[in-house]
Motif scaffolding. Structure first.
Motif, PDB file in Angstrom:
ATOM      1  N   ILE A 133      -7.474  -3.721   3.873  1.00 34.01           N
ATOM      2  CA  ILE A 133      -7.827  -2.352   3.488  1.00 34.01           C
ATOM      3  C   ILE A 133      -8.402  -2.418   2.076  1.00 34.01           C
ATOM      4  O   ILE A 133      -7.829  -3.068   1.194  1.00 34.01           O
ATOM      5  CB  ILE A 133      -6.586  -1.436   3.483  1.00 34.01           C
ATOM      6  N   PHE A 134      -9.509  -1.753   1.863  1.00 34.70           N
ATOM      7  CA  PHE A 134     -10.090  -1.622   0.535  1.00 34.70           C
ATOM      8  C   PHE A 134      -9.731  -0.238   0.015  1.00 34.70           C
ATOM      9  O   PHE A 134      -9.970   0.759   0.693  1.00 34.70           O
ATOM     10  CB  PHE A 134     -11.616  -1.766   0.574  1.00 34.70           C
ATOM     11  N   LEU A 135      -9.147  -0.185  -1.169  1.00 36.34           N
ATOM     12  CA  LEU A 135      -8.725   1.083  -1.754  1.00 36.34           C
ATOM     13  C   LEU A 135      -9.444   1.269  -3.086  1.00 36.34           C
ATOM     14  O   LEU A 135      -9.312   0.447  -3.994  1.00 36.34           O
ATOM     15  CB  LEU A 135      -7.206   1.073  -1.946  1.00 36.34           C
ATOM     16  N   TYR A 136     -10.200   2.357  -3.178  1.00 32.26           N
ATOM     17  CA  TYR A 136     -11.012   2.609  -4.360  1.00 32.26           C
ATOM     18  C   TYR A 136     -10.323   3.597  -5.289  1.00 32.26           C
ATOM     19  O   TYR A 136      -9.528   4.429  -4.859  1.00 32.26           O
ATOM     20  CB  TYR A 136     -12.397   3.108  -3.935  1.00 32.26           C
ATOM     21  N   LYS A 137     -10.622   3.498  -6.588  1.00 34.30           N
ATOM     22  CA  LYS A 137      -9.900   4.237  -7.624  1.00 34.30           C
ATOM     23  C   LYS A 137      -9.841   5.735  -7.373  1.00 34.30           C
ATOM     24  O   LYS A 137      -8.839   6.377  -7.665  1.00 34.30           O
ATOM     25  CB  LYS A 137     -10.478   3.950  -9.003  1.00 34.30           C
ATOM     26  N   GLU A 138     -10.885   6.298  -6.786  1.00 26.30           N
ATOM     27  CA  GLU A 138     -10.887   7.743  -6.541  1.00 26.30           C
ATOM     28  C   GLU A 138      -9.878   8.156  -5.464  1.00 26.30           C
ATOM     29  O   GLU A 138      -9.558   9.335  -5.321  1.00 26.30           O
ATOM     30  CB  GLU A 138     -12.286   8.254  -6.180  1.00 26.30           C
ATOM     31  N   ASP A 139      -9.346   7.176  -4.742  1.00 29.41           N
ATOM     32  CA  ASP A 139      -8.371   7.460  -3.686  1.00 29.41           C
ATOM     33  C   ASP A 139      -6.948   7.021  -4.041  1.00 29.41           C
ATOM     34  O   ASP A 139      -6.033   7.238  -3.251  1.00 29.41           O
ATOM     35  CB  ASP A 139      -8.801   6.779  -2.381  1.00 29.41           C
ATOM     36  N   PHE A 140      -6.751   6.391  -5.196  1.00 33.06           N
ATOM     37  CA  PHE A 140      -5.430   5.874  -5.564  1.00 33.06           C
ATOM     38  C   PHE A 140      -4.340   6.937  -5.462  1.00 33.06           C
ATOM     39  O   PHE A 140      -3.309   6.722  -4.829  1.00 33.06           O
ATOM     40  CB  PHE A 140      -5.415   5.319  -6.991  1.00 33.06           C
ATOM     41  N   ASN A 141      -4.536   8.076  -6.120  1.00 33.54           N
ATOM     42  CA  ASN A 141      -3.493   9.106  -6.152  1.00 33.54           C
ATOM     43  C   ASN A 141      -3.203   9.670  -4.771  1.00 33.54           C
ATOM     44  O   ASN A 141      -2.040   9.847  -4.396  1.00 33.54           O
ATOM     45  CB  ASN A 141      -3.859  10.226  -7.116  1.00 33.54           C
ATOM     46  N   LYS A 142      -4.252   9.946  -3.998  1.00 33.90           N
ATOM     47  CA  LYS A 142      -4.053  10.480  -2.650  1.00 33.90           C
ATOM     48  C   LYS A 142      -3.334   9.455  -1.767  1.00 33.90           C
ATOM     49  O   LYS A 142      -2.457   9.808  -0.982  1.00 33.90           O
ATOM     50  CB  LYS A 142      -5.390  10.869  -2.008  1.00 33.90           C
ATOM     51  N   PHE A 143      -3.698   8.194  -1.902  1.00 33.80           N
ATOM     52  CA  PHE A 143      -3.079   7.131  -1.108  1.00 33.80           C
ATOM     53  C   PHE A 143      -1.595   7.000  -1.453  1.00 33.80           C
ATOM     54  O   PHE A 143      -0.746   6.951  -0.562  1.00 33.80           O
ATOM     55  CB  PHE A 143      -3.813   5.808  -1.361  1.00 33.80           C
ATOM     56  N   MET A 144      -1.272   6.945  -2.764  1.00 30.55           N
ATOM     57  CA  MET A 144       0.121   6.820  -3.188  1.00 30.55           C
ATOM     58  C   MET A 144       0.952   8.000  -2.717  1.00 30.55           C
ATOM     59  O   MET A 144       2.075   7.832  -2.245  1.00 30.55           O
ATOM     60  CB  MET A 144       0.214   6.704  -4.714  1.00 30.55           C
ATOM     61  N   ASN A 180       4.003   7.532  -0.121  1.00 34.06           N
ATOM     62  CA  ASN A 180       5.347   7.959  -0.531  1.00 34.06           C
ATOM     63  C   ASN A 180       5.899   9.042   0.384  1.00 34.06           C
ATOM     64  O   ASN A 180       7.069   8.997   0.778  1.00 34.06           O
ATOM     65  CB  ASN A 180       5.354   8.432  -1.985  1.00 34.06           C
ATOM     66  N   ASP A 181       5.078  10.035   0.720  1.00 34.05           N
ATOM     67  CA  ASP A 181       5.516  11.102   1.625  1.00 34.05           C
ATOM     68  C   ASP A 181       5.923  10.543   2.982  1.00 34.05           C
ATOM     69  O   ASP A 181       6.928  10.943   3.563  1.00 34.05           O
ATOM     70  CB  ASP A 181       4.415  12.151   1.820  1.00 34.05           C
ATOM     71  N   THR A 182       5.139   9.614   3.493  1.00 37.87           N
ATOM     72  CA  THR A 182       5.411   9.031   4.805  1.00 37.87           C
ATOM     73  C   THR A 182       6.694   8.213   4.793  1.00 37.87           C
ATOM     74  O   THR A 182       7.544   8.342   5.685  1.00 37.87           O
ATOM     75  CB  THR A 182       4.220   8.155   5.249  1.00 37.87           C
ATOM     76  N   ILE A 183       6.864   7.384   3.782  1.00 44.75           N
ATOM     77  CA  ILE A 183       8.080   6.567   3.669  1.00 44.75           C
ATOM     78  C   ILE A 183       9.306   7.457   3.493  1.00 44.75           C
ATOM     79  O   ILE A 183      10.337   7.257   4.147  1.00 44.75           O
ATOM     80  CB  ILE A 183       7.952   5.548   2.516  1.00 44.75           C
ATOM     81  N   ASN A 184       9.202   8.460   2.627  1.00 42.00           N
ATOM     82  CA  ASN A 184      10.331   9.372   2.419  1.00 42.00           C
ATOM     83  C   ASN A 184      10.680  10.136   3.685  1.00 42.00           C
ATOM     84  O   ASN A 184      11.856  10.389   3.953  1.00 42.00           O
ATOM     85  CB  ASN A 184      10.047  10.327   1.264  1.00 42.00           C
ATOM     86  N   HIS A 185       9.696  10.509   4.476  1.00 39.89           N
ATOM     87  CA  HIS A 185       9.956  11.201   5.739  1.00 39.89           C
ATOM     88  C   HIS A 185      10.767  10.309   6.686  1.00 39.89           C
ATOM     89  O   HIS A 185      11.741  10.763   7.293  1.00 39.89           O
ATOM     90  CB  HIS A 185       8.650  11.637   6.408  1.00 39.89           C
TER      91      HIS A 185
END
Length: 105
Positions: free
Chosen positions: A57-68, A72-77
């Motif tokens: 997976i390539f993750l670009y800086k503009e998506d860092f916050n949305k990805f995190m 986190n939401d998914t893991i916490n769920h």
């Protein structure tokens, strides 16, 4: 204009996580234009022929916050809603570090 290829990407930081039969690689790389992106790679050994299957997976800086936030939401769920009684600490690093290289490859 010069060609852009893999040799133009410089690795800045790398983190490897052995997780049972899988290994995850988190790599920060830079472009020629001094921009940064992250690659997340899952590597899994095939028992049939001993080769490795990799998914990246390539993750670009503009998506860092949305990805995190989504991760986190998914893991916490899963931890709080689906499996609140489960002890996720049993998968701590200490347990994996005691396994042999063959077990984690």
């Amino acid at each position: 204009m010069e060609d852009y290829n893999n040799s133009d990407r410089q690795e800045i930081f790398s983190k490897k996580i052995r997780a049972g039969k899988r290994t995850y690689f988190f790599d920060v790389k830079s472009t020629k234009g001094n921009d940064y992106f992250i690659t997340i790679t899952e590597s899994k050994k095939r028992f049939e022929d001993g080769s490795f299957v990799k998914h990246k997976i390539f993750l670009y800086k503009e998506d860092f916050n949305k990805f995190m936030e989504a991760l986190n939401d998914t893991i916490n769920h899963v931890k709080t809603e689906l499996m609140p009684e489960y002890n996720f600490e049993e998968f701590s690093r200490d347990n994996y570090s005691s396994q042999s290289e063959e077990e984690v490859a």
